[in-house]
Enzyme design. Structure first.
Site, mmCIF file in Angstrom:
data_model
loop_
_atom_site.group_PDB
_atom_site.id
_atom_site.type_symbol
_atom_site.label_atom_id
_atom_site.label_comp_id
_atom_site.label_asym_id
_atom_site.label_seq_id
_atom_site.Cartn_x
_atom_site.Cartn_y
_atom_site.Cartn_z
ATOM 1 N N HIS A 206 44.628 -52.625 9.992
ATOM 2 C CA HIS A 206 43.909 -52.276 9.230
ATOM 3 C C HIS A 206 42.984 -51.097 9.052
ATOM 4 O O HIS A 206 42.913 -51.144 8.600
ATOM 5 C CB HIS A 206 43.360 -53.651 8.579
ATOM 6 C CG HIS A 206 41.726 -53.599 9.980
ATOM 7 N ND1 HIS A 206 42.147 -53.961 11.201
ATOM 8 C CD2 HIS A 206 40.460 -52.869 9.795
ATOM 9 C CE1 HIS A 206 41.421 -53.031 12.115
ATOM 10 N NE2 HIS A 206 40.006 -52.522 10.952
HETATM 11 C C1 UD1 Z 1 35.057 -52.699 9.055
HETATM 12 C C2 UD1 Z 1 34.783 -51.863 9.615
HETATM 13 C C3 UD1 Z 1 36.088 -51.585 10.623
HETATM 14 C C4 UD1 Z 1 36.477 -52.826 11.539
HETATM 15 C C5 UD1 Z 1 36.815 -53.883 10.256
HETATM 16 C C6 UD1 Z 1 37.064 -55.136 10.669
HETATM 17 C C7 UD1 Z 1 33.812 -49.471 7.630
HETATM 18 C C8 UD1 Z 1 33.662 -48.410 7.986
HETATM 19 N N1 UD1 Z 1 35.084 -50.451 9.325
HETATM 20 O O1 UD1 Z 1 36.815 -52.558 7.979
HETATM 21 O O2 UD1 Z 1 35.893 -50.803 11.689
HETATM 22 O O3 UD1 Z 1 37.655 -53.088 12.381
HETATM 23 O O4 UD1 Z 1 35.954 -54.380 9.353
HETATM 24 O O5 UD1 Z 1 37.888 -55.818 10.072
HETATM 25 O O6 UD1 Z 1 32.365 -50.535 8.371
HETATM 26 N N2 UD1 Z 1 37.921 -57.129 1.652
HETATM 27 C C9 UD1 Z 1 37.833 -58.412 1.207
HETATM 28 N N3 UD1 Z 1 37.055 -59.075 1.885
HETATM 29 C C10 UD1 Z 1 36.028 -58.700 1.866
HETATM 30 C C11 UD1 Z 1 35.940 -57.757 3.148
HETATM 31 C C12 UD1 Z 1 36.726 -56.556 2.533
HETATM 32 O O7 UD1 Z 1 38.469 -58.437 0.352
HETATM 33 O O8 UD1 Z 1 35.303 -59.585 2.738
HETATM 34 C C13 UD1 Z 1 38.640 -55.115 1.791
HETATM 35 C C14 UD1 Z 1 37.786 -54.892 0.403
HETATM 36 O O9 UD1 Z 1 39.139 -54.836 -0.797
HETATM 37 C C15 UD1 Z 1 37.188 -53.465 0.799
HETATM 38 C C16 UD1 Z 1 38.087 -53.578 2.114
HETATM 39 O O10 UD1 Z 1 38.720 -54.558 2.375
HETATM 40 O O11 UD1 Z 1 37.119 -52.605 -0.176
HETATM 41 C C17 UD1 Z 1 37.307 -52.796 3.191
HETATM 42 O O12 UD1 Z 1 36.393 -53.456 3.565
HETATM 43 P P1 UD1 Z 1 35.691 -52.476 4.182
HETATM 44 O O13 UD1 Z 1 34.446 -53.982 4.906
HETATM 45 O O14 UD1 Z 1 34.866 -50.934 3.937
HETATM 46 O O15 UD1 Z 1 36.678 -52.303 5.893
HETATM 47 P P2 UD1 Z 1 37.442 -52.729 6.707
HETATM 48 O O16 UD1 Z 1 38.810 -51.991 6.486
HETATM 49 O O17 UD1 Z 1 37.614 -54.249 6.704
#
Ligand code: UD1
Length: 356
Positions: A206
């Site tokens: 991821h």
């Molecule tokens: C985040 C953390 C990462 C951690 C990971 C664990 C940061 C910078 N990154 O990354 O360190 O390893 O969590 O999982 O804080 N999304 C959904 N549903 C959700 C959450 C996210 O669809 O419930 C999608 C959205 O399109 C979003 C993307 O995932 O834009 C990224 O989510 P985000 O929380 O920004 O970062 P992660 O890649 O989850």
């Protein structure tokens, strides 16, 4: 005493749940307030985890959701500030290295509220990783630094952080794993997904460096090729799912599934023949369980897992996936010892320190 815990993402829940449990038990008269920033919000990324881990419903839901780093961090700070102003906690406890961690630490320190950082002192020495920036800031401003491995001590010393702020307590994520062991050993997730225990490669990917660019299609085609030799099970993180929409991923033997609950995920992890990942937590869980782990990154902030003999850094190179079966065949199968203080009692040590 008033404790306020700020969590936002899937791994945050796993790291914080046992600390909340231990402190509530030790200090029942204290106030324990849980704030969920909402960085992760899908049921499978959030609610399911909180339920399985027995975390009480959060007292505050900030619903910050997804966004750019600045937007997500700023929204969290803006929405957390009035909560801290009303609650006036003595200590804000933040885990890990995600944007919610950074935002909560900054908000609290600017309000003169003390911060404790769980899983402090890890360093990848790679500033292009958002997590590296987040953990450096949290460590710089936290008064209490809870360390899960000895190398963190050296990392923090190098940054001039005073010794008296550091407490080597062990790994709270392993506390959760130990507490769930009876349940995940009985869960049989592999059978439900139609794979034999010990036979398959479990994959989780991821990180933006891997999934947000051209390396993702190359990785999927390497996994599809590997699936001719061993079944590949890949629970797909929402970020990766979004990027995969463009990629042809249909291949017999390569099974892309929804994110799993934690008990099922640990069941699949414990029964895997090997794991391919770019996650930090999974490098640790495989070390504890003695499952071979291949990390598709150039570096790790968790070198203790490489020294333990379970984790191999493949580099950020999809071509290296082809070498996994040979590496497994050559591997010394001697059982590894978990690192010091990865024993299921880290949260108790934290409770001892805070109650003492
Ligand atoms: C985040 C953390 C990462 C951690 C990971 C664990 C940061 C910078 N990154 O990354 O360190 O390893 O969590 O999982 O804080 N999304 C959904 N549903 C959700 C959450 C996210 O669809 O419930 C999608 C959205 O399109 C979003 C993307 O995932 O834009 C990224 O989510 P985000 O929380 O920004 O970062 P992660 O890649 O989850």
């Amino acid at each position: 005493m008033r404790f306020l815990y700020v969590v936002g993402t899937r791994p945050n829940f796993v790291k914080t749940a046992p600390v909340i449990g231990a402190l509530r038990e030790r200090l029942p008269e204290a106030r324990h307030t849980i704030v969920h920033t909402g960085q992760h919000y899908d049921r499978l990324m959030s609610e399911v985890f909180l339920e399985e881990l027995g975390v009480p419903a959060p007292d505050f839901m900030l619903e910050v959701g997804s966004g750019t780093h600045a937007a997500q961090t700023a929204r969290t700070m803006e929405r957390l500030e009035p909560v801290l102003a009303d609650e006036r906690p003595d200590l804000v406890i933040v885990p890990g290295d995600v944007n919610s961690t950074l935002a909560a630490a900054l908000t609290a320190v600017k309000m003169g509220i003390e911060v404790a950082h769980l899983e402090s002192g890890l360093r990848s020495f790679d500033m292009t990783m958002p997590e590296e920036v987040n953990r450096i800031v949290a460590d710089r401003f936290a008064r209490l630094l809870f360390l899960h491995s000895e190398e963190a001590i050296e990392n923090l010393r190098r940054e001039g952080i005073p010794e008296e702020r550091m407490h080597f307590v062990g790994n709270t994520m392993i506390d959760t794993l130990v507490a769930l062991e009876g349940r995940f050993r009985a869960a049989g997730a592999a059978a439900r997904l139609g794979v034999e225990p010990g036979s398959y490669l479990l994959v989780t990917l991821h990180r933006p460096a891997l999934v947000d660019g051209p390396l993702l299609p190359a990785t999927i085609s390497r996994l599809a090729a590997l699936a001719d030799e061993m079944p590949v099970v890949f629970p797909v993180h929402p970020r990766t799912r979004k990027m995969l929409e463009e990629v042809e991923a249909d291949h017999p033997g390569l099974s892309l599934v929804e994110p799993l609950g934690y008990v099922d995920f640990l069941s699949l992890l414990a029964d895997a023949g090997a794991v391919l990942t770019d996650s930090g937590g999974i490098q640790e869980e495989t070390t504890y369980l003695g499952v071979p782990c291949f990390t598709l990154r150039d570096n790790t902030e968790r070198p203790v897992t490489v020294r333990a003999g379970t984790n191999t850094l493949l580099g950020l190179d999809p071509a290296a996936i082809a070498g996994i079966p040979a590496a497994l065949a050559e591997r010394d199968a001697a059982p590894s010892e978990p690192p010091p203080l990865w024993d299921g009692r880290a949260s108790q040590r934290i409770a001892d320190l805070l109650a003492g």
